[in-house]
Structures are given as structure tokens and as C-alpha cells.
Motif scaffolding. Structure first.
Motif, PDB file in Angstrom:
ATOM      1  N   GLN A   1      22.644 -33.335  58.525  1.00 38.21           N
ATOM      2  CA  GLN A   1      22.355 -32.936  59.891  1.00 38.21           C
ATOM      3  C   GLN A   1      23.278 -33.620  60.902  1.00 38.21           C
ATOM      4  OE1 GLN A   1      18.351 -33.934  61.279  1.00 38.21           O
ATOM      5  NE2 GLN A   1      18.186 -31.821  62.001  1.00 38.21           N
ATOM      6  N   ASN A   2      23.501 -34.907  60.790  1.00 41.37           N
ATOM      7  CA  ASN A   2      24.335 -35.639  61.746  1.00 41.37           C
ATOM      8  C   ASN A   2      25.736 -35.931  61.219  1.00 41.37           C
ATOM      9  OD1 ASN A   2      22.180 -35.860  63.649  1.00 41.37           O
ATOM     10  ND2 ASN A   2      21.342 -37.535  62.446  1.00 41.37           N
ATOM     11  N   ALA A   3      25.850 -36.349  59.973  1.00 44.10           N
ATOM     12  CA  ALA A   3      27.153 -36.740  59.421  1.00 44.10           C
ATOM     13  C   ALA A   3      28.055 -35.545  59.138  1.00 44.10           C
ATOM     14  CB  ALA A   3      26.958 -37.565  58.150  1.00 44.10           C
ATOM     15  N   GLY A   4      27.461 -34.376  58.914  1.00 41.04           N
ATOM     16  CA  GLY A   4      28.254 -33.184  58.629  1.00 41.04           C
ATOM     17  C   GLY A   4      28.478 -32.983  57.140  1.00 41.04           C
ATOM     18  N   PRO A   5      29.477 -32.158  56.766  1.00 42.09           N
ATOM     19  CA  PRO A   5      29.688 -31.810  55.359  1.00 42.09           C
ATOM     20  C   PRO A   5      30.655 -32.760  54.642  1.00 42.09           C
ATOM     21  CG  PRO A   5      31.055 -30.428  56.736  1.00 42.09           C
ATOM     22  CD  PRO A   5      30.256 -31.311  57.668  1.00 42.09           C
ATOM     23  N   VAL A   6      30.466 -32.866  53.345  1.00 40.95           N
ATOM     24  CA  VAL A   6      31.410 -33.557  52.461  1.00 40.95           C
ATOM     25  C   VAL A   6      31.411 -32.797  51.137  1.00 40.95           C
ATOM     26  CG1 VAL A   6      29.683 -35.222  51.638  1.00 40.95           C
ATOM     27  CG2 VAL A   6      32.115 -35.747  51.413  1.00 40.95           C
ATOM     28  N   THR A   7      32.601 -32.586  50.577  1.00 38.24           N
ATOM     29  CA  THR A   7      32.726 -31.874  49.311  1.00 38.24           C
ATOM     30  C   THR A   7      33.083 -32.865  48.215  1.00 38.24           C
ATOM     31  OG1 THR A   7      33.375 -29.846  50.438  1.00 38.24           O
ATOM     32  CG2 THR A   7      33.919 -30.014  48.090  1.00 38.24           C
ATOM     33  N   VAL A   8      32.357 -32.767  47.107  1.00 35.88           N
ATOM     34  CA  VAL A   8      32.525 -33.669  45.968  1.00 35.88           C
ATOM     35  C   VAL A   8      32.808 -32.825  44.729  1.00 35.88           C
ATOM     36  CG1 VAL A   8      31.331 -35.382  44.541  1.00 35.88           C
ATOM     37  CG2 VAL A   8      30.942 -35.334  47.007  1.00 35.88           C
ATOM     38  N   GLN A   9      33.727 -33.282  43.881  1.00 37.58           N
ATOM     39  CA  GLN A   9      34.003 -32.622  42.604  1.00 37.58           C
ATOM     40  C   GLN A   9      32.954 -33.094  41.600  1.00 37.58           C
ATOM     41  OE1 GLN A   9      36.274 -30.205  41.993  1.00 37.58           O
ATOM     42  NE2 GLN A   9      36.757 -30.291  44.168  1.00 37.58           N
ATOM     43  N   VAL A  10      32.139 -32.162  41.092  1.00 43.85           N
ATOM     44  CA  VAL A  10      30.992 -32.512  40.256  1.00 43.85           C
ATOM     45  C   VAL A  10      31.191 -32.006  38.823  1.00 43.85           C
ATOM     46  CG1 VAL A  10      28.490 -32.251  39.982  1.00 43.85           C
ATOM     47  CG2 VAL A  10      29.486 -32.444  42.280  1.00 43.85           C
ATOM     48  N   PRO A  11      31.097 -32.907  37.831  1.00 47.12           N
ATOM     49  CA  PRO A  11      31.186 -32.506  36.423  1.00 47.12           C
ATOM     50  C   PRO A  11      29.796 -32.330  35.813  1.00 47.12           C
ATOM     51  CG  PRO A  11      31.298 -34.872  36.548  1.00 47.12           C
ATOM     52  CD  PRO A  11      31.155 -34.360  37.978  1.00 47.12           C
ATOM     53  N   ILE A  12      29.756 -31.830  34.583  1.00 47.31           N
ATOM     54  CA  ILE A  12      28.522 -31.849  33.797  1.00 47.31           C
ATOM     55  C   ILE A  12      28.407 -33.259  33.225  1.00 47.31           C
ATOM     56  CG2 ILE A  12      27.399 -31.039  31.681  1.00 47.31           C
ATOM     57  CD1 ILE A  12      28.534 -28.292  32.197  1.00 47.31           C
ATOM     58  N   GLY A  13      27.226 -33.839  33.324  1.00 48.40           N
ATOM     59  CA  GLY A  13      26.988 -35.185  32.800  1.00 48.40           C
ATOM     60  C   GLY A  13      26.984 -35.213  31.285  1.00 48.40           C
ATOM     61  N   LYS A  14      26.777 -36.404  30.741  1.00 52.64           N
ATOM     62  CA  LYS A  14      26.806 -36.542  29.283  1.00 52.64           C
ATOM     63  C   LYS A  14      25.519 -36.033  28.656  1.00 52.64           C
ATOM     64  CE  LYS A  14      25.190 -41.283  28.808  1.00 52.64           C
ATOM     65  NZ  LYS A  14      25.466 -42.563  28.237  1.00 52.64           N
ATOM     66  N   ASP A  15      25.621 -35.685  27.385  1.00 53.55           N
ATOM     67  CA  ASP A  15      24.494 -35.202  26.601  1.00 53.55           C
ATOM     68  C   ASP A  15      23.649 -36.406  26.197  1.00 53.55           C
ATOM     69  OD1 ASP A  15      22.734 -33.964  24.893  1.00 53.55           O
ATOM     70  OD2 ASP A  15      24.270 -33.111  23.583  1.00 53.55           O
ATOM     71  N   HIS A  16      22.400 -36.448  26.638  1.00 53.17           N
ATOM     72  CA  HIS A  16      21.509 -37.559  26.318  1.00 53.17           C
ATOM     73  C   HIS A  16      20.706 -37.320  25.044  1.00 53.17           C
ATOM     74  CE1 HIS A  16      22.285 -39.664  30.048  1.00 53.17           C
ATOM     75  NE2 HIS A  16      22.181 -38.503  30.667  1.00 53.17           N
ATOM     76  N   ARG A  17      20.873 -36.148  24.426  1.00 57.46           N
ATOM     77  CA  ARG A  17      20.124 -35.865  23.199  1.00 57.46           C
ATOM     78  C   ARG A  17      20.648 -36.741  22.070  1.00 57.46           C
ATOM     79  NH1 ARG A  17      20.881 -29.469  23.927  1.00 57.46           N
ATOM     80  NH2 ARG A  17      22.981 -30.260  24.067  1.00 57.46           N
ATOM     81  N   PRO A  18      19.765 -37.220  21.202  1.00 58.57           N
ATOM     82  CA  PRO A  18      20.243 -38.041  20.080  1.00 58.57           C
ATOM     83  C   PRO A  18      21.088 -37.192  19.142  1.00 58.57           C
ATOM     84  CG  PRO A  18      17.853 -37.709  19.963  1.00 58.57           C
ATOM     85  CD  PRO A  18      18.325 -37.069  21.226  1.00 58.57           C
ATOM     86  N   ARG A  19      22.137 -37.801  18.634  1.00 57.23           N
ATOM     87  CA  ARG A  19      23.006 -37.108  17.693  1.00 57.23           C
ATOM     88  C   ARG A  19      22.501 -37.370  16.285  1.00 57.23           C
ATOM     89  NH1 ARG A  19      29.137 -37.895  19.336  1.00 57.23           N
ATOM     90  NH2 ARG A  19      29.248 -35.693  18.969  1.00 57.23           N
ATOM     91  N   PRO A  20      22.533 -36.358  15.418  1.00 60.65           N
ATOM     92  CA  PRO A  20      22.078 -36.589  14.043  1.00 60.65           C
ATOM     93  C   PRO A  20      23.045 -37.561  13.352  1.00 60.65           C
ATOM     94  CG  PRO A  20      22.895 -34.347  14.321  1.00 60.65           C
ATOM     95  CD  PRO A  20      22.928 -34.993  15.660  1.00 60.65           C
ATOM     96  N   GLU A  21      22.458 -38.456  12.583  1.00 61.20           N
ATOM     97  CA  GLU A  21      23.270 -39.403  11.822  1.00 61.20           C
ATOM     98  C   GLU A  21      23.891 -38.675  10.628  1.00 61.20           C
ATOM     99  OE1 GLU A  21      23.906 -42.543  12.681  1.00 61.20           O
ATOM    100  OE2 GLU A  21      22.722 -42.237  14.484  1.00 61.20           O
ATOM    101  N   HIS A  22      25.018 -39.161  10.165  1.00 59.47           N
ATOM    102  CA  HIS A  22      25.690 -38.598   8.983  1.00 59.47           C
ATOM    103  C   HIS A  22      24.747 -38.674   7.783  1.00 59.47           C
ATOM    104  CE1 HIS A  22      28.965 -37.357   6.457  1.00 59.47           C
ATOM    105  NE2 HIS A  22      28.724 -38.374   5.638  1.00 59.47           N
ATOM    106  N   GLY A  23      24.509 -37.585   7.142  1.00 58.98           N
ATOM    107  CA  GLY A  23      23.645 -37.553   5.972  1.00 58.98           C
ATOM    108  C   GLY A  23      22.179 -37.312   6.313  1.00 58.98           C
ATOM    109  N   ALA A  24      21.830 -37.332   7.601  1.00 57.83           N
ATOM    110  CA  ALA A  24      20.440 -37.084   7.987  1.00 57.83           C
ATOM    111  C   ALA A  24      20.167 -35.591   7.957  1.00 57.83           C
ATOM    112  CB  ALA A  24      20.177 -37.637   9.390  1.00 57.83           C
ATOM    113  N   PRO A  25      18.896 -35.207   7.814  1.00 58.85           N
ATOM    114  CA  PRO A  25      18.582 -33.770   7.841  1.00 58.85           C
ATOM    115  C   PRO A  25      19.126 -33.129   9.129  1.00 58.85           C
ATOM    116  CG  PRO A  25      16.648 -35.049   7.211  1.00 58.85           C
ATOM    117  CD  PRO A  25      17.719 -36.012   7.618  1.00 58.85           C
TER     118      PRO A  25
END
Length: 191
Positions: free
Chosen positions: A163-187
């Protein structure tokens, strides 16, 4: 061979050695920073940052998609970020991007002097009791109707208007995947 002749011969033999050593040192300096421990380090903050007047936008990123690894055209993408205000009282009034049909802002939008707002995107938020205990205030920000697929590694411009400061444009990426990764040899693991 006289003593003066001997010293001259020794000096003449030292000149190529000194030049060779100087060349080695110079070439070593030329490669500094190319193959070092720091050449693979990344910034501690993954998301985009921006400042308009006394308002800072920190670590702005889209929540990693719940299914798949990208946001498809037509879908909505929630944002995670922190807004901090060190100036006069202000308010986040809109969020937009040329890559989306619209943006929605909900929750707390007033940004009083010396306070911060946090957007969790699709990540779990603290419950109201936890927020009250810590004094944390939250805002919900989502881009709707994406005009093209958004994939990891790509950043898109997002404009935050205050409202007072006005506009600012930011370059936004997709964040990291927080899902657990399957371990090697795991189902379910491949390989």
C-alpha cells in the motif's frame, strides 16, 4: 674458472629457475576459485529476495508440488516466504505475475513497523496456539491459472505490491522437495 666467472655462471643458471617458479606461481593464481572447496557451495537461502523501501522479501519460493515435480499450466502455485518491515506501517495489497492469470492474498496482510509475516505455502503451519505463543503472523499467497508449466530450476517474476512502499518484483523458483527419498534397496527404490 675464476670466482667472479663462477658467480656469473651461477646467476645465469638461476634466472631460468626463477622465471619458471614465477610462471608456476602466476598460473596457480589464475586457476584460483575454479576448482576449490567453494566452487560447489550454494547460498544458504534458496528463494528469491527483494527490497522496496523498508520492506524486505526473503526466501520467496513456490512450495514443491504435492505430486510430480512441476506445476502444470492452469494450476495454482502457493508461495513460501518471509516479509519483514523496518519502516512505516504498510499492507500487502496484491501479488501478480505475467505467468499467472491472478494472485490471491489471504490471512494477515497488514505489516506493521518492526514486524514480519510468514507465508508457509502448502507446508504445514503451526497451529493457532503455537502462533500466539511465538507471536508469528501468517499470510497466504497463491498464483492461480499458471499460463505455462513451471519446472524446478526455472524462476518466474512475481510482483508484490504494498500500500505505501509500492511494488517490487522478485525472481521466484520452486523450492526443494521435502519428501523423503527412498533409500537404495528399500521397497519402491529404483536402482
Amino acid at each position: 674458472m675464476s670466482r667472479p666467472q663462477h658467480h656469473k655462471a651461477v646467476r645465469l643458471r638461476l634466472i631460468p629457475a626463477a622465471l619458471g617458479l614465477g610462471t608456476v606461481v602466476a598460473l596457480a593464481g589464475c586457476s584460483a576459485g575454479q576448482v576449490t572447496q567453494t566452487d560447489t557451495q550454494v547460498a544458504a537461502v534458496n528463494g528469491g529476495n527483494g527490497v522496496v523501501k523498508q520492506i524486505a522479501i526473503r526466501d520467496a519460493q513456490f512450495t514443491f508440488p504435492a505430486s510430480g515435480s512441476d506445476y502444470r499450466a492452469g494450476s495454482s502455485a502457493p508461495l513460501e516466504l518471509v516479509l519483514s518491515n523496518q519502516g512505516q506501517d504498510d499492507k500487502l495489497v496484491s501479488v501478480s505475475s505475467p505467468y499467472a492469470a491472478s494472485g490471491t492474498v489471504g490471512g494477515t496482510t497488514d505489516l506493521r513497523q518492526g514486524t514480519a509475516l510468514r507465508a508457509y505455502g502448502a507446508q504445514p503451519q503451526p497451529d493457532q496456539a503455537q502462533q500466539a505463543a511465538t507471536g508469528e503472523r501468517t499470510v497466504d499467497i497463491t498464483l492461480n491459472g499458471l499460463k505455462q508449466n513451471i519446472t524446478p530450476g526455472v524462476t518466474i517474476p512475481v510482483t508484490f505490491t504494498f500500500q505505501n512502499a509500492g511494488p517490487v518484483t522478485v525472481q521466484v523458483p520452486i523450492g526443494k522437495d521435502h519428501r523423503p527419498r527412498p533409500e537404495h534397496g528399500a521397497p519402491g527404490a529404483q536402482g
